[in-house]
Design a protein around this motif. Sequence first.
Motif, short mmCIF file in Angstrom:
data_model
loop_
_atom_site.label_atom_id
_atom_site.label_comp_id
_atom_site.label_asym_id
_atom_site.label_seq_id
_atom_site.Cartn_x
_atom_site.Cartn_y
_atom_site.Cartn_z
N ARG A 21 -52.03 -57.43 70.53
CA ARG A 21 -51.80 -56.75 69.25
C ARG A 21 -50.92 -55.52 69.44
NH1 ARG A 21 -57.36 -58.04 68.39
NH2 ARG A 21 -57.96 -55.92 69.04
N LEU A 22 -51.21 -54.76 70.49
CA LEU A 22 -50.42 -53.57 70.76
C LEU A 22 -48.97 -53.93 71.07
CD1 LEU A 22 -52.91 -51.47 72.95
CD2 LEU A 22 -52.07 -50.89 70.67
N SER A 23 -48.77 -55.04 71.78
CA SER A 23 -47.42 -55.50 72.10
C SER A 23 -46.65 -55.85 70.83
CB SER A 23 -47.47 -56.72 73.02
OG SER A 23 -47.93 -56.37 74.30
N ALA A 24 -47.33 -56.54 69.91
CA ALA A 24 -46.68 -56.93 68.66
C ALA A 24 -46.29 -55.70 67.85
CB ALA A 24 -47.61 -57.82 67.85
N VAL A 25 -47.18 -54.72 67.79
CA VAL A 25 -46.89 -53.48 67.05
C VAL A 25 -45.73 -52.75 67.72
CG1 VAL A 25 -47.78 -51.20 66.44
CG2 VAL A 25 -49.22 -53.22 66.14
N ALA A 26 -45.73 -52.70 69.05
CA ALA A 26 -44.67 -52.02 69.77
C ALA A 26 -43.32 -52.68 69.53
CB ALA A 26 -44.97 -52.01 71.28
N PHE A 27 -43.32 -54.02 69.44
CA PHE A 27 -42.06 -54.74 69.22
C PHE A 27 -41.49 -54.43 67.84
CE2 PHE A 27 -39.65 -58.56 67.95
CZ PHE A 27 -38.68 -58.54 68.95
N VAL A 28 -42.34 -54.53 66.83
CA VAL A 28 -41.87 -54.29 65.45
C VAL A 28 -41.45 -52.83 65.27
CG1 VAL A 28 -42.54 -54.28 63.03
CG2 VAL A 28 -43.26 -56.16 64.51
N ALA A 29 -42.32 -51.91 65.67
CA ALA A 29 -42.01 -50.49 65.52
C ALA A 29 -40.82 -50.10 66.39
CB ALA A 29 -43.23 -49.65 65.88
N GLY A 30 -40.76 -50.68 67.58
CA GLY A 30 -39.67 -50.37 68.49
C GLY A 30 -38.32 -50.81 67.97
N LEU A 31 -38.28 -51.99 67.35
CA LEU A 31 -37.01 -52.45 66.78
C LEU A 31 -36.53 -51.51 65.69
CD1 LEU A 31 -37.39 -56.35 66.51
CD2 LEU A 31 -36.00 -55.03 68.12
N GLY A 32 -37.46 -51.07 64.84
CA GLY A 32 -37.08 -50.14 63.79
C GLY A 32 -36.59 -48.81 64.34
N ALA A 33 -37.35 -48.25 65.27
CA ALA A 33 -36.97 -46.97 65.88
C ALA A 33 -35.70 -47.11 66.69
CB ALA A 33 -38.11 -46.45 66.75
N VAL A 38 -29.80 -46.20 67.66
CA VAL A 38 -28.45 -46.73 67.87
C VAL A 38 -27.51 -46.26 66.76
CG1 VAL A 38 -27.06 -48.84 67.88
CG2 VAL A 38 -29.17 -48.73 69.22
N PHE A 39 -27.94 -46.38 65.51
CA PHE A 39 -27.10 -45.95 64.39
C PHE A 39 -26.79 -44.46 64.47
CE2 PHE A 39 -28.81 -49.76 61.96
CZ PHE A 39 -27.61 -50.45 62.05
N ALA A 40 -27.79 -43.68 64.88
CA ALA A 40 -27.58 -42.23 64.99
C ALA A 40 -26.56 -41.92 66.08
CB ALA A 40 -28.91 -41.54 65.28
N LEU A 41 -26.66 -42.60 67.21
CA LEU A 41 -25.73 -42.37 68.32
C LEU A 41 -24.31 -42.77 67.95
CD1 LEU A 41 -27.88 -43.60 71.36
CD2 LEU A 41 -27.21 -41.25 70.85
N ILE A 42 -24.20 -43.94 67.33
CA ILE A 42 -22.87 -44.42 66.94
C ILE A 42 -22.30 -43.56 65.82
CG2 ILE A 42 -21.60 -46.37 65.94
CD1 ILE A 42 -23.52 -48.23 67.40
N GLY A 43 -23.16 -43.22 64.86
CA GLY A 43 -22.70 -42.40 63.74
C GLY A 43 -22.23 -41.03 64.18
#
Length: 250
Positions: A21-33, A38-43
């Motif tokens: 469960r923790l892995s699934a949460v980390a994957f979803v939250a990690g993708l968003g973060a 990435v957008f902040a760095l490129i921007g």
Amino acid sequence: MIKRSDIHTFEDESFLKRTARLSAVAFVAGLGAGAAVVFALIGSGAVSLDPEIAALFTAENAGAVFQNYVAWFAMAAIATAASLIVHELVHGVYFKLFAPRGARVTFGANWKRGMLYACADGIVYTRCQYLVIALAPTFAVTALLVLAGVAFGRPVVGVFAAVLHLTGCAGDWAYAEEIHRDPAIAFCMDTDWGVCFYAEGESDGEMSRLGTGAFWDIRRSRRMSQNAPVPNRDTPGTSPTGPSAEGDAE
């Protein structure tokens, strides 16, 4: 010391479900973060989009698109695999750093569960030491992946590998959660099957006083000689070898 609880990492189904469960949460939250980073760095102009991803939008034929697609995923896969190895090495460094001189740290894999692990079998660490050991890779390796991605001009690869690495940190977080949930836990003994948690107690005051490395010292002294003299308990740095202490160690 008084035993509070333990975790059989590869056999405890409740623990394994919690880490899933923790892995699934980390994957979803990690993708968003990760996308936000990435957008902040490129921007900000600090980095450019990965060349392989940028080429997907400019390639003239399907063959070129496929080659760039494969190349990007190959780099991400290599970075992720490397992160898992470095993750265990970081555990090993801190296991060794906090252990008595001569302590042995081993590495292995449980292929059935798909887990790599570092082990300091029989060594007792303080509560704070074990929290550092458990959580160090979460911060060190994740930061290293992001920084490496930026340095090599592949920020998306770095962030994506960091997210996948975080999903592999769930077991460490579950260890830390167990320690945090029980304030009475003062010592943690690493084992080749998981970890045992202990509280201080009058039943074994000397073991509580010695803390780090006491169990390991007992095992080493027992292996050296069954007839070895009992160390002076009043001398700092020695370990008791009484039956009750050895019982805790086993």
